[in-house]
Design a protein around this motif. Structure first.
Motif, PDB file in Angstrom:
ATOM      1  N   PRO A  82     -11.749  -2.021 -12.576  1.00  9.48           N
ATOM      2  CA  PRO A  82     -10.510  -1.529 -12.750  1.00  9.48           C
ATOM      3  C   PRO A  82      -9.565  -2.755 -13.535  1.00  9.48           C
ATOM      4  CG  PRO A  82     -10.907  -0.721 -10.674  1.00  9.48           C
ATOM      5  CD  PRO A  82     -12.012  -1.610 -11.148  1.00  9.48           C
ATOM      6  N   LEU A  83      -9.818  -4.090 -13.121  1.00  9.44           N
ATOM      7  CA  LEU A  83      -9.041  -4.929 -13.696  1.00  9.44           C
ATOM      8  C   LEU A  83      -9.292  -5.176 -15.348  1.00  9.44           C
ATOM      9  CD1 LEU A  83      -9.641  -7.852 -10.833  1.00  9.44           C
ATOM     10  CD2 LEU A  83      -7.635  -6.258 -11.412  1.00  9.44           C
ATOM     11  N   GLY A  84     -10.255  -4.523 -15.645  1.00  9.05           N
ATOM     12  CA  GLY A  84     -10.608  -4.395 -17.169  1.00  9.05           C
ATOM     13  C   GLY A  84      -9.512  -3.702 -17.974  1.00  9.05           C
ATOM     14  N   ILE A  85      -8.489  -2.837 -17.193  1.00  7.73           N
ATOM     15  CA  ILE A  85      -7.515  -2.479 -17.836  1.00  7.73           C
ATOM     16  C   ILE A  85      -6.383  -3.485 -18.617  1.00  7.73           C
ATOM     17  CG2 ILE A  85      -8.027  -0.022 -17.016  1.00  7.73           C
ATOM     18  CD1 ILE A  85      -4.844  -2.275 -15.945  1.00  7.73           C
TER      19      ILE A  85
ATOM     20  N   ASP B   4      -2.405  -3.093  -3.864  1.00 10.86           N
ATOM     21  CA  ASP B   4      -2.207  -4.119  -5.021  1.00 10.86           C
ATOM     22  C   ASP B   4      -2.722  -3.769  -6.217  1.00 10.86           C
ATOM     23  OD1 ASP B   4      -0.796  -5.764  -3.102  1.00 10.86           O
ATOM     24  OD2 ASP B   4      -2.351  -7.020  -2.220  1.00 10.86           O
ATOM     25  N   LEU B   5      -4.023  -3.180  -5.968  1.00  9.39           N
ATOM     26  CA  LEU B   5      -4.684  -2.891  -7.300  1.00  9.39           C
ATOM     27  C   LEU B   5      -4.214  -1.844  -8.026  1.00  9.39           C
ATOM     28  CD1 LEU B   5      -7.087  -2.862  -9.281  1.00  9.39           C
ATOM     29  CD2 LEU B   5      -8.453  -1.303  -7.845  1.00  9.39           C
ATOM     30  N   VAL B   6      -3.538  -0.755  -7.479  1.00 15.66           N
ATOM     31  CA  VAL B   6      -2.899   0.150  -8.032  1.00 15.66           C
ATOM     32  C   VAL B   6      -1.555  -0.177  -8.735  1.00 15.66           C
ATOM     33  CG1 VAL B   6      -1.608   2.501  -7.459  1.00 15.66           C
ATOM     34  CG2 VAL B   6      -3.754   2.101  -6.652  1.00 15.66           C
ATOM     35  N   ASN B   7      -0.859  -1.151  -7.979  1.00 12.50           N
ATOM     36  CA  ASN B   7       0.276  -1.544  -8.538  1.00 12.50           C
ATOM     37  C   ASN B   7       0.050  -2.392  -9.788  1.00 12.50           C
ATOM     38  OD1 ASN B   7       1.859  -0.717  -6.467  1.00 12.50           O
ATOM     39  ND2 ASN B   7       1.826  -2.446  -5.288  1.00 12.50           N
ATOM     40  N   ILE B   8      -1.166  -3.049  -9.846  1.00 14.17           N
ATOM     41  CA  ILE B   8      -1.642  -3.841 -11.024  1.00 14.17           C
ATOM     42  C   ILE B   8      -1.707  -2.960 -12.254  1.00 14.17           C
ATOM     43  CG2 ILE B   8      -3.240  -5.164 -12.031  1.00 14.17           C
ATOM     44  CD1 ILE B   8      -3.675  -6.478  -9.559  1.00 14.17           C
ATOM     45  N   ILE B   9      -2.188  -1.963 -11.751  1.00 15.04           N
ATOM     46  CA  ILE B   9      -2.683  -0.928 -13.114  1.00 15.04           C
ATOM     47  C   ILE B   9      -1.250  -0.146 -13.396  1.00 15.04           C
ATOM     48  CG2 ILE B   9      -3.810   1.237 -13.453  1.00 15.04           C
ATOM     49  CD1 ILE B   9      -5.972   0.527 -11.251  1.00 15.04           C
ATOM     50  N   ASN B  10      -0.450   0.101 -12.597  1.00 12.79           N
ATOM     51  CA  ASN B  10       0.932   0.783 -13.058  1.00 12.79           C
ATOM     52  C   ASN B  10       1.885  -0.344 -13.426  1.00 12.79           C
ATOM     53  OD1 ASN B  10       0.837   3.385 -11.770  1.00 12.79           O
ATOM     54  ND2 ASN B  10       0.998   2.543  -9.606  1.00 12.79           N
ATOM     55  N   GLU B  11       1.807  -1.513 -13.156  1.00 11.36           N
ATOM     56  CA  GLU B  11       2.443  -2.375 -13.977  1.00 11.36           C
ATOM     57  C   GLU B  11       2.048  -2.595 -15.342  1.00 11.36           C
ATOM     58  OE1 GLU B  11       2.497  -7.232 -13.605  1.00 11.36           O
ATOM     59  OE2 GLU B  11       3.237  -6.332 -11.959  1.00 11.36           O
ATOM     60  N   HIS B  12       0.821  -2.438 -15.555  1.00 11.70           N
ATOM     61  CA  HIS B  12       0.147  -2.681 -16.984  1.00 11.70           C
ATOM     62  C   HIS B  12       0.416  -1.110 -17.826  1.00 11.70           C
ATOM     63  CE1 HIS B  12      -3.033  -3.014 -20.003  1.00 11.70           C
ATOM     64  NE2 HIS B  12      -2.529  -4.278 -20.137  1.00 11.70           N
ATOM     65  N   LYS B  13       0.816  -0.178 -16.939  1.00  6.31           N
ATOM     66  CA  LYS B  13       1.096   0.921 -17.683  1.00  6.31           C
ATOM     67  C   LYS B  13      -0.167   1.847 -17.964  1.00  6.31           C
ATOM     68  CE  LYS B  13       5.933  -0.045 -18.738  1.00  6.31           C
ATOM     69  NZ  LYS B  13       6.041  -0.561 -17.064  1.00  6.31           N
ATOM     70  N   ASN B  14      -1.001   1.721 -17.468  1.00 10.22           N
ATOM     71  CA  ASN B  14      -2.183   2.600 -17.563  1.00 10.22           C
ATOM     72  C   ASN B  14      -2.131   3.652 -16.402  1.00 10.22           C
ATOM     73  OD1 ASN B  14      -3.531   0.059 -18.750  1.00 10.22           O
ATOM     74  ND2 ASN B  14      -5.096   1.573 -19.095  1.00 10.22           N
TER      75      ASN B  14
END
Length: 162
Positions: free
Chosen positions: A102-105, A145-155
């Motif tokens: 998921p960090l690939g996003i 924390d992972l979900v927050n990273i993805i949301n912050e990136h706007k995916n």
């Protein structure tokens, strides 16, 4: 972002994580040969696309689970799905096979990837083990924390039942 840049990204944001360095692994069978500190939190990642190559999906599930793409399609009302090519993976997330995470996003500048995470990662210990864009390590991070990273990136990201 490469592995070191992922570590710096997490540290700069004050996100707690633990690293397990290991030999390169390309599938869950190879990972099972490594002594991992939190095997119940291991994630398996599947990168798929629809038949028109318009929509891409990253499906992240507990390592022991199997993803039925036909059922996923039916549940999420997608076009027919198949595994994305190595070229798609490199072009969109700048990842090689075996390193899907998921960090690939964070490399998905066009926000093409829709992320689906197994809702079982929302249960104690609220931990998920994923690659830091490199299959020679696993990082253990809080699921929120992972979900927050993805949301912050706007995916787009959502939890699903698998």
């Amino acid at each position: 972002m490469n592995k070191q840049e992922i570590y710096e990204y997490l540290t700069d944001r004050g996100i707690s994580y633990e690293i397990t360095e290991h030999q390169a692994v390309y599938n869950m069978e190879e990972l099972s040969q490594i002594d991992m500190p939190y095997p119940e939190a291991d994630a398996k990642n599947i990168f798929v696309r629809d038949d028109k190559k318009n929509n891409y999906y990253l499906i992240t599930v507990k390592g022991h689970k199997r993803v039925d793409l036909k059922q996923f399609r039916k549940t999420h009302h997608t076009r027919p799905l198949s595994f994305a090519s190595e070229d798609d993976l490199m072009r969109i997330m700048q990842l090689s096979p075996g390193s899907v995470t998921p960090l690939g996003i964070l490399n998905d500048n066009e926000r093409k990837v829709n992320v689906y995470i197994d809702q079982d990662f929302q249960k104690p210990p609220y931990l998920i083990g994923i690659h830091p864009n490199d299959n020679t390590a696993t990082i253990w991070i809080n699921t929120d924390d992972l979900v927050n990273i993805i949301n912050e990136h706007k995916n787009p990201v959502q939890f699903i039942q698998i």
